[in-house]
Scaffold this motif. Structure first.
Motif, mmCIF file in Angstrom:
data_model
loop_
_atom_site.group_PDB
_atom_site.id
_atom_site.type_symbol
_atom_site.label_atom_id
_atom_site.label_comp_id
_atom_site.label_asym_id
_atom_site.label_seq_id
_atom_site.Cartn_x
_atom_site.Cartn_y
_atom_site.Cartn_z
ATOM 1 N N CYS A 99 35.557 43.929 23.355
ATOM 2 C CA CYS A 99 36.405 44.139 22.172
ATOM 3 C C CYS A 99 36.126 43.096 21.092
ATOM 4 N N GLY A 100 35.291 42.120 21.422
ATOM 5 C CA GLY A 100 35.020 41.038 20.492
ATOM 6 C C GLY A 100 35.919 39.844 20.694
ATOM 7 N N ALA A 101 36.691 39.833 21.787
ATOM 8 C CA ALA A 101 37.681 38.779 22.022
ATOM 9 C C ALA A 101 37.134 37.656 22.899
ATOM 10 N N LYS A 102 37.587 36.441 22.606
ATOM 11 C CA LYS A 102 37.244 35.273 23.420
ATOM 12 C C LYS A 102 38.313 35.090 24.488
ATOM 13 N N PRO A 103 37.954 35.076 25.776
ATOM 14 C CA PRO A 103 38.945 34.838 26.839
ATOM 15 C C PRO A 103 39.579 33.458 26.703
ATOM 16 N N LEU A 104 40.886 33.409 26.879
ATOM 17 C CA LEU A 104 41.618 32.150 26.787
ATOM 18 C C LEU A 104 41.972 31.597 28.161
ATOM 19 N N PHE A 105 42.562 32.457 28.998
ATOM 20 C CA PHE A 105 42.993 31.979 30.308
ATOM 21 C C PHE A 105 42.922 33.088 31.345
ATOM 22 N N PHE A 106 43.020 32.663 32.613
ATOM 23 C CA PHE A 106 42.872 33.567 33.753
ATOM 24 C C PHE A 106 43.914 33.201 34.791
ATOM 25 N N LEU A 107 44.435 34.216 35.495
ATOM 26 C CA LEU A 107 45.302 34.008 36.658
ATOM 27 C C LEU A 107 44.762 34.847 37.811
ATOM 28 N N ASP A 108 44.813 34.300 39.017
ATOM 29 C CA ASP A 108 44.306 35.036 40.176
ATOM 30 C C ASP A 108 45.437 35.400 41.136
ATOM 31 N N TYR A 109 45.151 36.353 42.003
ATOM 32 C CA TYR A 109 46.095 36.755 43.061
ATOM 33 C C TYR A 109 45.301 36.961 44.333
ATOM 34 N N ILE A 110 45.674 36.243 45.381
ATOM 35 C CA ILE A 110 44.999 36.352 46.677
ATOM 36 C C ILE A 110 45.998 36.824 47.716
ATOM 37 N N ALA A 111 45.765 38.015 48.254
ATOM 38 C CA ALA A 111 46.516 38.489 49.422
ATOM 39 C C ALA A 111 45.634 38.201 50.635
ATOM 40 N N ILE A 112 46.189 37.548 51.646
ATOM 41 C CA ILE A 112 45.368 37.101 52.772
ATOM 42 C C ILE A 112 46.129 37.287 54.082
ATOM 43 N N GLY A 113 45.395 37.634 55.132
ATOM 44 C CA GLY A 113 46.038 37.854 56.426
ATOM 45 C C GLY A 113 46.642 36.598 56.998
ATOM 46 N N LYS A 114 45.886 35.511 56.981
ATOM 47 C CA LYS A 114 46.369 34.211 57.447
ATOM 48 C C LYS A 114 45.950 33.160 56.440
ATOM 49 N N ASN A 115 46.893 32.406 55.966
ATOM 50 C CA ASN A 115 46.625 31.397 54.944
ATOM 51 C C ASN A 115 46.008 30.155 55.578
ATOM 52 N N ILE A 116 44.693 30.064 55.452
ATOM 53 C CA ILE A 116 43.975 28.859 55.853
ATOM 54 C C ILE A 116 43.688 28.094 54.563
ATOM 55 N N PRO A 117 44.344 26.974 54.331
ATOM 56 C CA PRO A 117 44.263 26.289 53.042
ATOM 57 C C PRO A 117 42.842 26.034 52.551
ATOM 58 N N GLU A 118 41.959 25.617 53.455
ATOM 59 C CA GLU A 118 40.580 25.322 53.052
ATOM 60 C C GLU A 118 39.865 26.579 52.571
ATOM 61 N N LYS A 119 40.150 27.708 53.213
ATOM 62 C CA LYS A 119 39.527 28.971 52.829
ATOM 63 C C LYS A 119 40.034 29.423 51.459
ATOM 64 N N VAL A 120 41.334 29.313 51.248
ATOM 65 C CA VAL A 120 41.917 29.688 49.958
ATOM 66 C C VAL A 120 41.364 28.802 48.850
ATOM 67 N N ALA A 121 41.247 27.508 49.123
ATOM 68 C CA ALA A 121 40.711 26.591 48.115
ATOM 69 C C ALA A 121 39.262 26.934 47.781
ATOM 70 N N THR A 122 38.502 27.366 48.781
ATOM 71 C CA THR A 122 37.118 27.774 48.537
ATOM 72 C C THR A 122 37.064 29.013 47.660
ATOM 73 N N LEU A 123 37.949 29.976 47.930
ATOM 74 C CA LEU A 123 38.031 31.161 47.079
ATOM 75 C C LEU A 123 38.339 30.773 45.638
ATOM 76 N N VAL A 124 39.285 29.865 45.469
ATOM 77 C CA VAL A 124 39.678 29.438 44.126
ATOM 78 C C VAL A 124 38.563 28.643 43.448
ATOM 79 N N SER A 125 37.730 27.959 44.239
ATOM 80 C CA SER A 125 36.605 27.228 43.643
ATOM 81 C C SER A 125 35.666 28.185 42.917
ATOM 82 N N GLY A 126 35.506 29.395 43.475
ATOM 83 C CA GLY A 126 34.694 30.399 42.798
ATOM 84 C C GLY A 126 35.353 30.900 41.535
#
Length: 345
Positions: A99-126
């Motif tokens: 559309c010609g727009a510059k992205p300003l910000f992003f929010l993510d949503y992770i649904a996960i079977g078991k919350n393993i903090p290190e795994k979630v942090a790795t996902l967020v690193s991407g």
């Protein structure tokens, strides 16, 4: 949060303390994405952002949302979770730039079977890496543990982005005319579409994804997990250099669905198939799956992650501007009057 603990909730399969640890671990990745305009820190009920409206007469917000899709299954099989976040960001910001727009910000949503903090942090690193590539901020998100409805190792990653453009600079497709040139911006591979067919063709559940392929020059798993290319910075530079008349993000639906989305009703896109630089992964996918050529072009990007339409006179300047951002674009066709909306010849 130090005194926040529920033994009853933990017995039901949700560890809220793991969630707190995940937020702490991901903070270092989120910090990489901070840009002017970020007002809030992680942990609040909402992400705050104050956009710079200097020079804009009529600011317009542009939003986009998407997920990674079943490409996530490849990441789960390889136990490699640091790149699918890039895909998640790319699928959103690459739409916004159309559309010609510059992205300003992003929010993510992770649904996960078991919350393993290190795994979630790795996902967020991407996700953070994708935001850095797009020049936008990661200002919030949500991790939801879903015991009993998802297998412990499963997750689903999605998100959304908001961008901004002055109304006068929103791309005007009505300026397009016959004779305009179609430029191809190379993809990094399959990107993040059509993976249900990919997984079926390569039988990924029973195939050694770590086996080296001479045809691909890497393992099949590496080729399939290559993150989606983000085109924000090259496109912003291109739009500063020339008048861009139309942009299409080539996602699910391939050429036949996505090119017409930026074309006025009376115009068509004529594409020279021989000009398209198609990576080996597509040829392997087509041959192994016995997929008709039209289905390939109607499902995948075939090496063209984004198309840009400019006047013939502006083509060289557009290509130079893209090249300056390490995007080796090239001409693949032109705009014509009437006929089929997309004509691959």
């Amino acid at each position: 949060m130090e005194n926040s603990h529920s033994a009853s909730y933990a017995a039901a399969g949700v560890d809220i303390e793991a969630g707190y640890k995940g937020v702490k671990l991901m903070s270092q990745h989120v910090a990489r994405t901070v840009i002017p305009g970020v007002v809030s820190d992680l942990g609040g009920f909402g992400g705050l952002f104050a956009p710079d409206l200097t020079g804009m007469s009529e600011p317009v917000l542009v939003s986009g949302t998407d997920g990674v899709g079943t490409k996530q299954r490849i990441a789960q099989l390889l136990d490699k979770h640091d790149t699918v976040g890039i895909d998640c960001v790319a699928m959103c910001v690459n739409d916004i730039i159309c559309c010609g727009a510059k992205p300003l910000f992003f929010l993510d949503y992770i649904a996960i079977g078991k919350n393993i903090p290190e795994k979630v942090a790795t996902l967020v690193s991407g996700v953070a890496e994708g935001c850095v590539q797009a020049g936008c901020a990661l200002i919030g998100g949500e991790t939801a543990e879903h015991p009993g409805t998802m297998a412990p190792e499963d997750y689903d990653l999605a998100g959304f982005s908001v961008g901004i453009v002055d109304k006068a600079k929103v791309l005007d497709h009505n300026t397009m005319k016959a004779g305009d040139v179609i430029l191809a911006l190379p993809s990094s591979g399959i990107h993040s579409n059509g993976y249900s067919l990919v997984r079926k063709v390569f039988d990924v559940e029973h195939t050694d994804l770590g086996m080296y392929s001479a045809e691909l020059g890497q393992t099949l798993g590496e080729a399939l997990l290559t993150p989606t290319r983000i085109y924000v910075k090259p496109m912003l530079r291109c739009m500063e250099a020339v008048r861009v008349k139309g942009v299409s993000h080539i996602t699910g639906g391939g050429f036949y669905e996505n090119l017409p989305r930026c074309l006025p009703e009376h115009l068509s896109a004529k594409i020279d198939k021989a000009a398209i630089q198609t990576p080996a992964i597509f040829r392997l996918l087509q041959s192994q799956g016995g997929i008709p050529e039209r289905d390939m072009f109607n499902t995948y990007n075939m090496g063209v992650g984004m198309t840009v339409i400019v006047s013939k006179e502006d083509a060289d300047r557009a290509l130079s501007s893209l090249s300056a951002e390490n995007c080796s674009a090239y001409v693949i066709g032109e705009i014509t009057e009437g006929g089929e909306r997309v004509n691959l010849c």
